[in-house]
Motif scaffolding. Structure first.
Motif, PDB file in Angstrom:
ATOM      1  N   GLY A  79     -14.746 -11.422   2.426  1.00  0.00           N
ATOM      2  CA  GLY A  79     -15.101 -13.168   1.885  1.00  0.00           C
ATOM      3  C   GLY A  79     -14.877 -13.706   0.336  1.00  0.00           C
ATOM      4  O   GLY A  79     -15.186 -14.642   0.189  1.00  0.00           O
ATOM      5  N   ALA A  80     -13.286 -13.070   0.004  1.00  0.00           N
ATOM      6  CA  ALA A  80     -12.801 -13.753  -1.417  1.00  0.00           C
ATOM      7  C   ALA A  80     -11.863 -14.569  -0.161  1.00  0.00           C
ATOM      8  O   ALA A  80     -11.379 -15.490   0.774  1.00  0.00           O
ATOM      9  CB  ALA A  80     -11.476 -12.542  -1.515  1.00  0.00           C
ATOM     10  N   THR A  81     -11.940 -15.394  -1.338  1.00  0.00           N
ATOM     11  CA  THR A  81     -11.525 -17.264  -1.366  1.00  0.00           C
ATOM     12  C   THR A  81      -9.913 -17.033  -1.862  1.00  0.00           C
ATOM     13  O   THR A  81      -9.100 -18.041  -2.324  1.00  0.00           O
ATOM     14  CB  THR A  81     -11.720 -18.007  -2.072  1.00  0.00           C
ATOM     15  N   GLN A  82      -9.542 -15.536  -2.736  1.00  0.00           N
ATOM     16  CA  GLN A  82      -8.259 -15.691  -3.297  1.00  0.00           C
ATOM     17  C   GLN A  82      -7.938 -14.391  -3.304  1.00  0.00           C
ATOM     18  O   GLN A  82      -8.425 -13.489  -3.596  1.00  0.00           O
ATOM     19  CB  GLN A  82      -8.517 -16.384  -5.113  1.00  0.00           C
ATOM     20  N   VAL A  83      -7.000 -13.707  -3.103  1.00  0.00           N
ATOM     21  CA  VAL A  83      -6.795 -12.151  -2.433  1.00  0.00           C
ATOM     22  C   VAL A  83      -5.273 -12.099  -3.364  1.00  0.00           C
ATOM     23  O   VAL A  83      -4.854 -12.610  -4.215  1.00  0.00           O
ATOM     24  CB  VAL A  83      -5.092 -12.708  -0.952  1.00  0.00           C
ATOM     25  N   VAL A  84      -6.623 -10.842  -4.615  1.00  0.00           N
ATOM     26  CA  VAL A  84      -5.855  -9.819  -5.436  1.00  0.00           C
ATOM     27  C   VAL A  84      -5.851  -8.781  -5.171  1.00  0.00           C
ATOM     28  O   VAL A  84      -6.019  -8.305  -4.214  1.00  0.00           O
ATOM     29  CB  VAL A  84      -6.829 -10.088  -6.766  1.00  0.00           C
ATOM     30  N   LEU A  85      -4.613  -8.632  -5.353  1.00  0.00           N
ATOM     31  CA  LEU A  85      -3.602  -7.474  -5.182  1.00  0.00           C
ATOM     32  C   LEU A  85      -5.004  -6.267  -5.435  1.00  0.00           C
ATOM     33  O   LEU A  85      -5.107  -5.207  -5.314  1.00  0.00           O
ATOM     34  CB  LEU A  85      -2.474  -6.875  -6.332  1.00  0.00           C
ATOM     35  N   ASP A  86      -5.648  -6.632  -6.694  1.00  0.00           N
ATOM     36  CA  ASP A  86      -6.929  -5.348  -7.195  1.00  0.00           C
ATOM     37  C   ASP A  86      -7.835  -4.902  -6.014  1.00  0.00           C
ATOM     38  O   ASP A  86      -7.815  -4.337  -6.208  1.00  0.00           O
ATOM     39  CB  ASP A  86      -7.400  -6.275  -8.584  1.00  0.00           C
ATOM     40  N   LYS A  87      -8.472  -5.825  -5.367  1.00  0.00           N
ATOM     41  CA  LYS A  87      -8.762  -5.654  -4.472  1.00  0.00           C
ATOM     42  C   LYS A  87      -8.562  -4.973  -3.427  1.00  0.00           C
ATOM     43  O   LYS A  87      -9.246  -4.404  -2.411  1.00  0.00           O
ATOM     44  CB  LYS A  87      -9.369  -7.221  -3.929  1.00  0.00           C
ATOM     45  N   VAL A  88      -7.240  -5.268  -3.228  1.00  0.00           N
ATOM     46  CA  VAL A  88      -6.671  -4.254  -1.897  1.00  0.00           C
ATOM     47  C   VAL A  88      -5.431  -2.941  -2.185  1.00  0.00           C
ATOM     48  O   VAL A  88      -5.851  -1.543  -1.863  1.00  0.00           O
ATOM     49  CB  VAL A  88      -5.288  -4.945  -1.980  1.00  0.00           C
ATOM     50  N   ALA A  89      -5.672  -2.569  -3.577  1.00  0.00           N
ATOM     51  CA  ALA A  89      -4.959  -1.623  -4.416  1.00  0.00           C
ATOM     52  C   ALA A  89      -5.291  -0.195  -4.348  1.00  0.00           C
ATOM     53  O   ALA A  89      -4.758   0.626  -3.871  1.00  0.00           O
ATOM     54  CB  ALA A  89      -4.265  -2.068  -5.419  1.00  0.00           C
ATOM     55  N   GLY A  90      -6.803  -0.274  -4.620  1.00  0.00           N
ATOM     56  CA  GLY A  90      -7.783   0.338  -4.764  1.00  0.00           C
ATOM     57  C   GLY A  90      -8.094   1.570  -3.167  1.00  0.00           C
ATOM     58  O   GLY A  90      -7.469   2.513  -2.899  1.00  0.00           O
ATOM     59  N   PRO A  91      -8.441   0.452  -2.617  1.00  0.00           N
ATOM     60  CA  PRO A  91      -8.878   1.430  -1.224  1.00  0.00           C
ATOM     61  C   PRO A  91      -7.030   1.311  -0.226  1.00  0.00           C
ATOM     62  O   PRO A  91      -7.509   2.913   0.217  1.00  0.00           O
ATOM     63  CB  PRO A  91      -9.058  -0.207  -0.383  1.00  0.00           C
ATOM     64  N   VAL A  92      -6.840   0.534  -0.454  1.00  0.00           N
ATOM     65  CA  VAL A  92      -5.269   1.510  -0.011  1.00  0.00           C
ATOM     66  C   VAL A  92      -4.812   2.985  -0.204  1.00  0.00           C
ATOM     67  O   VAL A  92      -3.892   3.929   0.195  1.00  0.00           O
ATOM     68  CB  VAL A  92      -4.163   0.059   0.179  1.00  0.00           C
ATOM     69  N   GLY A  93      -4.719   2.794  -1.851  1.00  0.00           N
ATOM     70  CA  GLY A  93      -3.762   3.840  -2.482  1.00  0.00           C
ATOM     71  C   GLY A  93      -5.061   5.307  -1.987  1.00  0.00           C
ATOM     72  O   GLY A  93      -4.290   5.689  -1.600  1.00  0.00           O
ATOM     73  N   GLU A  94      -6.025   4.715  -1.677  1.00  0.00           N
ATOM     74  CA  GLU A  94      -7.379   6.122  -1.323  1.00  0.00           C
ATOM     75  C   GLU A  94      -7.306   6.554   0.039  1.00  0.00           C
ATOM     76  O   GLU A  94      -7.113   7.559   0.321  1.00  0.00           O
ATOM     77  CB  GLU A  94      -8.297   5.398  -1.700  1.00  0.00           C
ATOM     78  N   ALA A  95      -6.749   5.391   0.487  1.00  0.00           N
ATOM     79  CA  ALA A  95      -6.366   5.753   2.132  1.00  0.00           C
ATOM     80  C   ALA A  95      -4.713   6.281   2.398  1.00  0.00           C
ATOM     81  O   ALA A  95      -4.763   7.224   3.052  1.00  0.00           O
ATOM     82  CB  ALA A  95      -6.032   4.012   3.037  1.00  0.00           C
ATOM     83  N   LEU A  96      -4.001   5.849   1.520  1.00  0.00           N
ATOM     84  CA  LEU A  96      -2.800   6.503   1.660  1.00  0.00           C
ATOM     85  C   LEU A  96      -3.262   7.807   1.031  1.00  0.00           C
ATOM     86  O   LEU A  96      -3.005   9.345   1.783  1.00  0.00           O
ATOM     87  CB  LEU A  96      -1.578   6.173   0.363  1.00  0.00           C
ATOM     88  N   ILE A  97      -3.746   8.317  -0.145  1.00  0.00           N
ATOM     89  CA  ILE A  97      -4.308   9.415  -0.703  1.00  0.00           C
ATOM     90  C   ILE A  97      -5.036  10.794   0.839  1.00  0.00           C
ATOM     91  O   ILE A  97      -4.565  11.706   0.890  1.00  0.00           O
ATOM     92  CB  ILE A  97      -5.004   9.651  -1.698  1.00  0.00           C
ATOM     93  N   MET A  98      -5.719  10.214   1.429  1.00  0.00           N
ATOM     94  CA  MET A  98      -6.616  10.662   2.425  1.00  0.00           C
ATOM     95  C   MET A  98      -4.994  11.333   3.397  1.00  0.00           C
ATOM     96  O   MET A  98      -5.412  12.478   4.389  1.00  0.00           O
ATOM     97  CB  MET A  98      -7.208   9.643   3.048  1.00  0.00           C
ATOM     98  N   THR A  99      -4.648   9.966   3.810  1.00  0.00           N
ATOM     99  CA  THR A  99      -3.089  10.745   4.808  1.00  0.00           C
ATOM    100  C   THR A  99      -2.531  11.462   4.517  1.00  0.00           C
ATOM    101  O   THR A  99      -2.169  12.793   5.054  1.00  0.00           O
ATOM    102  CB  THR A  99      -2.052   9.838   5.125  1.00  0.00           C
ATOM    103  N   ALA A 100      -1.843  11.255   2.382  1.00  0.00           N
ATOM    104  CA  ALA A 100      -1.265  12.860   2.007  1.00  0.00           C
ATOM    105  C   ALA A 100      -2.387  14.331   2.339  1.00  0.00           C
ATOM    106  O   ALA A 100      -1.863  15.256   2.153  1.00  0.00           O
ATOM    107  CB  ALA A 100      -1.503  12.434   0.845  1.00  0.00           C
ATOM    108  N   ALA A 101      -3.990  14.350   2.091  1.00  0.00           N
ATOM    109  CA  ALA A 101      -4.624  15.302   2.262  1.00  0.00           C
ATOM    110  C   ALA A 101      -4.415  16.230   3.546  1.00  0.00           C
ATOM    111  O   ALA A 101      -4.609  17.453   3.808  1.00  0.00           O
ATOM    112  CB  ALA A 101      -5.985  15.287   2.029  1.00  0.00           C
ATOM    113  N   GLY A 102      -4.879  15.180   4.801  1.00  0.00           N
ATOM    114  CA  GLY A 102      -4.493  15.281   6.219  1.00  0.00           C
ATOM    115  C   GLY A 102      -2.887  16.207   6.347  1.00  0.00           C
ATOM    116  O   GLY A 102      -3.119  17.957   7.099  1.00  0.00           O
TER     117      GLY A 102
END
Length: 171
Positions: A133-156
């Motif tokens: 829904g964003a008109t502008q791609v901001v790193l803050d909107k992507v970095a948090g969820p992707v960082g959490e996703a990578l933590i899930m991989t590390a946990a596995g």
């Protein structure tokens, strides 16, 4: 992870205990003057129960064959075969007791990375949904969820690697 580590520590302790008492148990058994004395020595020295159970099975099988060899269906059974069959049966039971939990470790080791990967996909999906829904791609909107996703991989991987290494070591 908790149950894997609990199982790993438990199996390490039982393996260490069995290895520690093996030499003493065998020395006590062969140093005894009679079979009853040897069996009693094994009961006292063998904390794991592996050697004492095997010796008791052999002694009971020999006694059972002696009592039943002259009559009924026991008359056609060779003493050596009967004793061997009894000992093998006990060894299978003891082996299954020693190997208990290894299927769990193998299952955790093979599935945990995929569960972590699922968490990664889920996190990236949510990052992309947040951007939709964003008109502008901001790193803050992507970095948090992707960082959490990578933590899930590390946990596995944190769960899987010790389980696989322990399974291989115990096997």
């Amino acid at each position: 992870s908790f149950f894997s580590w609990l199982l790993i520590v438990s199996k390490l302790l039982s393996t260490w205990r069995a290895a520690r008492c093996q030499e003493r148990a065998l020395h006590s058994f062969w140093g005894a003057n009679s079979l009853p004395e040897a069996l009693e020595a094994l009961r006292n020295e063998d904390r794991s129960g592996i050697f004492a159970g095997l010796a008791l099975t052999g002694a009971h099988a020999a006694q059972a064959h002696q009592q039943n060899a002259a009559r009924g269906i026991g008359a056609g059974v060779n003493a050596s075969e009967f004793l061997t069959r009894s000992l093998r049966s006990h060894m299978v039971i003891a082996q299954s007791r020693i190997e208990r939990g290894q299927t769990f470790l193998a299952s955790v080791g093979s599935t945990a990375p995929f569960i972590g990967l699922f968490g990664t996909v889920w996190g990236i999906y949510h990052a992309l949904v947040g951007l939709s829904g964003a008109t502008q791609v901001v790193l803050d909107k992507v970095a948090g969820p992707v960082g959490e996703a990578l933590i899930m991989t590390a946990a596995g991987l944190f769960v899987a690697i010790p389980a696989v290494l322990a399974y291989n070591a115990f096997t």
